[in-house]
Scaffold this motif. Structure first.
Motif, PDB file in Angstrom:
ATOM      1  N   VAL A 129      -0.419  -2.835 -17.902  1.00 40.00           N
ATOM      2  CA  VAL A 129       0.698  -2.065 -17.355  1.00 40.00           C
ATOM      3  C   VAL A 129       0.283  -1.402 -16.037  1.00 40.00           C
ATOM      4  N   ALA A 130      -0.890  -0.777 -16.047  1.00 38.46           N
ATOM      5  CA  ALA A 130      -1.358  -0.073 -14.843  1.00 38.46           C
ATOM      6  C   ALA A 130      -1.510  -1.053 -13.674  1.00 38.46           C
ATOM      7  N   ASP A 131      -2.056  -2.228 -13.956  1.00 36.46           N
ATOM      8  CA  ASP A 131      -2.232  -3.225 -12.894  1.00 36.46           C
ATOM      9  C   ASP A 131      -0.887  -3.647 -12.297  1.00 36.46           C
ATOM     10  N   GLN A 132       0.085  -3.856 -13.174  1.00 39.50           N
ATOM     11  CA  GLN A 132       1.400  -4.275 -12.678  1.00 39.50           C
ATOM     12  C   GLN A 132       2.029  -3.182 -11.828  1.00 39.50           C
ATOM     13  N   LEU A 133       1.847  -1.928 -12.256  1.00 44.55           N
ATOM     14  CA  LEU A 133       2.423  -0.808 -11.498  1.00 44.55           C
ATOM     15  C   LEU A 133       1.769  -0.680 -10.129  1.00 44.55           C
ATOM     16  N   GLU A 134       0.465  -0.900 -10.107  1.00 41.24           N
ATOM     17  CA  GLU A 134      -0.252  -0.841  -8.834  1.00 41.24           C
ATOM     18  C   GLU A 134       0.305  -1.868  -7.869  1.00 41.24           C
ATOM     19  N   ALA A 135       0.484  -3.077  -8.382  1.00 40.15           N
ATOM     20  CA  ALA A 135       1.004  -4.155  -7.540  1.00 40.15           C
ATOM     21  C   ALA A 135       2.406  -3.816  -7.057  1.00 40.15           C
ATOM     22  N   MET A 136       3.200  -3.231  -7.945  1.00 37.42           N
ATOM     23  CA  MET A 136       4.575  -2.891  -7.606  1.00 37.42           C
ATOM     24  C   MET A 136       4.606  -1.803  -6.532  1.00 37.42           C
ATOM     25  N   LEU A 145      12.740  -5.093 -11.077  1.00 34.01           N
ATOM     26  CA  LEU A 145      11.827  -4.580 -12.096  1.00 34.01           C
ATOM     27  C   LEU A 145      11.536  -5.617 -13.183  1.00 34.01           C
ATOM     28  N   LEU A 146      12.467  -6.522 -13.402  1.00 31.36           N
ATOM     29  CA  LEU A 146      12.250  -7.531 -14.438  1.00 31.36           C
ATOM     30  C   LEU A 146      11.080  -8.440 -14.053  1.00 31.36           C
ATOM     31  N   GLN A 147      11.150  -8.996 -12.833  1.00 30.20           N
ATOM     32  CA  GLN A 147      10.101  -9.929 -12.412  1.00 30.20           C
ATOM     33  C   GLN A 147       8.796  -9.220 -12.070  1.00 30.20           C
ATOM     34  N   ALA A 148       8.920  -8.001 -11.521  1.00 25.61           N
ATOM     35  CA  ALA A 148       7.719  -7.312 -11.040  1.00 25.61           C
ATOM     36  C   ALA A 148       6.978  -6.596 -12.159  1.00 25.61           C
ATOM     37  N   PHE A 149       7.657  -6.300 -13.254  1.00 23.44           N
ATOM     38  CA  PHE A 149       7.042  -5.424 -14.244  1.00 23.44           C
ATOM     39  C   PHE A 149       7.355  -5.823 -15.683  1.00 23.44           C
ATOM     40  N   ALA A 150       8.648  -5.881 -16.008  1.00 19.73           N
ATOM     41  CA  ALA A 150       9.028  -6.023 -17.415  1.00 19.73           C
ATOM     42  C   ALA A 150       8.625  -7.373 -18.009  1.00 19.73           C
ATOM     43  N   LEU A 151       8.758  -8.446 -17.223  1.00 22.39           N
ATOM     44  CA  LEU A 151       8.408  -9.766 -17.750  1.00 22.39           C
ATOM     45  C   LEU A 151       6.898 -10.037 -17.757  1.00 22.39           C
ATOM     46  N   PRO A 152       6.189  -9.662 -16.694  1.00 19.75           N
ATOM     47  CA  PRO A 152       4.736  -9.933 -16.706  1.00 19.75           C
ATOM     48  C   PRO A 152       3.988  -9.272 -17.871  1.00 19.75           C
ATOM     49  N   ILE A 153       4.422  -8.088 -18.299  1.00 19.31           N
ATOM     50  CA  ILE A 153       3.656  -7.392 -19.333  1.00 19.31           C
ATOM     51  C   ILE A 153       3.598  -8.175 -20.649  1.00 19.31           C
ATOM     52  N   ASP A 371       5.916   7.840 -15.248  1.00 18.63           N
ATOM     53  CA  ASP A 371       4.842   8.674 -14.705  1.00 18.63           C
ATOM     54  C   ASP A 371       4.539   8.299 -13.258  1.00 18.63           C
ATOM     55  N   ARG A 372       4.416   6.997 -13.070  1.00 21.09           N
ATOM     56  CA  ARG A 372       3.994   6.478 -11.771  1.00 21.09           C
ATOM     57  C   ARG A 372       5.080   6.638 -10.715  1.00 21.09           C
ATOM     58  N   PHE A 373       6.344   6.445 -11.150  1.00 21.67           N
ATOM     59  CA  PHE A 373       7.466   6.532 -10.203  1.00 21.67           C
ATOM     60  C   PHE A 373       8.475   7.566 -10.692  1.00 21.67           C
ATOM     61  N   PRO A 374       8.177   8.838 -10.467  1.00 23.59           N
ATOM     62  CA  PRO A 374       9.074   9.887 -10.981  1.00 23.59           C
ATOM     63  C   PRO A 374      10.471   9.819 -10.373  1.00 23.59           C
ATOM     64  N   THR A 375      10.587   9.189  -9.216  1.00 23.54           N
ATOM     65  CA  THR A 375      11.913   9.145  -8.581  1.00 23.54           C
ATOM     66  C   THR A 375      12.575   7.775  -8.758  1.00 23.54           C
ATOM     67  N   LEU A 376      12.116   7.020  -9.725  1.00 23.04           N
ATOM     68  CA  LEU A 376      12.677   5.682  -9.932  1.00 23.04           C
ATOM     69  C   LEU A 376      14.195   5.752 -10.097  1.00 23.04           C
TER      70      LEU A 376
END
Ligand code: SF4
Lengths: 403, 64
Positions: A129-136, A145-153, A371-376
């Motif tokens: 999860v942390a790695d994906q967030l870093e990349a994002m 968010l689906l391709q960048a985060f939700a699906l890769p996990i 946590d990572r993106f409080p203003t998402l």
């Protein structure tokens, strides 16, 4: 790609399965009428099959736990002949098997998905999860968010667990998405399914020669399955591990963003996360068209005679909005709701084998994301997010977000 | 309170462990339920009954 399908009427057309959502997070409105007025109702399904829709919580549980209802549901797609004989399930497709046959496969796998084993996996999932967030975070402008985060996990996790190379994902993600597409023809589905099986088969052959530490290698070495069964089980796990959790993460995010007071409460008290995950599972129930069963004999259900051979659709999403089980506004998202057993993972002997993994992934993903993106926030108005009405598993086709 | 489990019915879903980890566990090899405490104290009644209700395979029985 279809978006929200506007419905002209929220009333239910008698004799049909309710379709068409009015709210992106709620099952078709017609289910409310059914639950209140006609909870076990005879219908003709879109494919011409005659059967029943069961919409109350208690009845859904009864049907799914009763061995007189079999899981080999024929006629699941348009194009399947209504009177097609009950063909044996494809090798390894244990979600379509009953009795000892089903138990044999299930037992081979349950040890891999225990609560303890999945909890041990949590740190590895958190790292992914942390790695994906870093990349994002490095991306410019809105991202999907689906391709960048939700699906890769879930993809990375299930690939790792099964021992499937993540680099091969383009092909099997396309195939698994075809299998779940409502409008796909029978031929398209069978082709996609056999491509997945063939892929797993090749992998299994390689693992026979060079076993590694993963579920596929374990199954190969157990020597309890034929090659065909192994391919069937492997592709089933790969398929099941993908779009379900991905959509729960993406749709769950959208749902929290659209319920800001709930999100604020969750962010101020991370201890609410367990309850929030269960509530999102209940509220969103992404197995949107329910689970199909076939009556193996004549069954009397609350005064209705269900004839042998009839199809029974147990609506998980409707049962999960039943006020008798979920008093206090069942149609509201309430992360403080006291835990009550929900139906999001099904019920009975086929209840989702990967549910503990799904919970670990959802928790890790949702807490770290906010946590990572409080203003998402959504990058488009909510009613322009393309929803998956056209898939067996509900969710979003994409979720443009920014921060 | 007495708890009885039916190993043959268990499908290893782990709902019981989530509800009452002091009373239920799962075997490592096959995920089948393990009863840690067949006669839990009365104070555990609520989570144990919750486990019985959650169990998708109806494999848990709670006797008075
Ligand atoms: S909840 Fe039921 S099926 Fe699941 S592990 Fe416990 S006893 Fe087995």
């Amino acid at each position: 790609m279809t978006g929200n399908q506007p419905t002209t009427s929220t009333r239910h057309t008698p004799g049909t399965q309710p379709m068409g959502r009015t709210c992106p997070f709620s099952p078709p409105e017609g289910y409310r009428t059914l639950r209140e007025e006609d909870p076990i109702t005879p219908v003709t399904f879109p494919d011409g099959a005659k059967g029943w829709v069961v919409s109350r919580y208690a009845d859904v549980r009864t049907v799914l736990a009763d061995p007189r209802f079999g899981a080999n549901r024929r006629r699941v797609r348009p194009g399947d002949a209504p009177d097609a004989p009950l063909a044996p399930p494809p090798p390894g497709m244990f979600i379509m098997m009953d009795g000892p046959e089903h138990t044999r496969f299930r037992r081979l796998l349950t040890g891999q998905f225990t609560v303890r084993r999945m909890q041990k996996l949590a740190p590895a999932v958190e790292q992914i999860v942390a790695d994906q967030l870093e990349a994002m975070a490095g991306a410019e402008g809105p991202v999907d968010l689906l391709q960048a985060f939700a699906l890769p996990i879930p993809s990375l996790v299930i690939c790792e667990l099964l021992g499937v190379p993540y680099e091969d994902r383009a092909e099997f993600q396309e195939n698994s998405s075809m299998v779940l597409r409502l409008e796909a023809s029978r031929d398209e589905v069978m082709q996609a399914q056999s491509a997945m099986n063939e892929y797993i088969h090749q992998l299994a052959v390689a693992k026979r020669a060079h076993p590694t530490d993963d579920i596929l290698s374990g199954l190969v070495q157990s020597e309890q399955l034929t090659d065909e069964e192994l391919a069937g089980v492997g592709s089933l796990l790969l398929l099941a591990g993908h779009e379900t959790t991905a959509n729960m993460i993406a749709l769950g995010t959208m749902c929290l963003l659209e319920n800001p007071e709930q999100l604020a409460a969750l962010r101020s008290d991370p201890a609410l996360m367990d309850g929030a995950v269960e509530e999102l599972l209940r509220y969103l129930t992404i197995i949107q068209y329910g689970l199909r069963r076939v009556a193996l004999e004549d069954v009397e259900l609350d005064g209705h005679r269900i004839e042998a051979g009839a199809t029974v659709l147990a609506s998980l999403s409707s049962g999960n909005r039943d006020a008798t089980q979920f008093p206090d506004s069942p149609d509201a998202l309430d992360i403080h709701r006291p835990y009550r057993t929900h139906l999001a993972f099904g019920h009975g002997v086929h209840q989702c084998i990967g549910q503990q993994l799904a919970r670990v992934e959802m928790k890790a993903a949702l807490s770290a994301l906010f946590d990572r993106f409080p203003t998402l926030r959504l990058a488009v108005p909510a009613d322009q997010v393309p929803m998956r009405d056209d898939m067996l598993i509900y969710g979003v086709h994409e979720l443009p977000v920014t921060w | 309170m007495k708890v009885v489990i039916d190993e043959d019915k268990c499908v290893g879903a782990g709902q019981c462990v989530m509800a009452a980890a002091e009373v239920f566990d799962q075997r490592d090899e096959d995920g089948i339920v393990v009863l840690l405490d067949a006669a839990p104290p009365e104070s555990r009644r609520a989570p144990v009954e919750d486990a019985a209700v959650r169990c998708p395979a109806l494999a848990i029985e709670v006797l008075p």
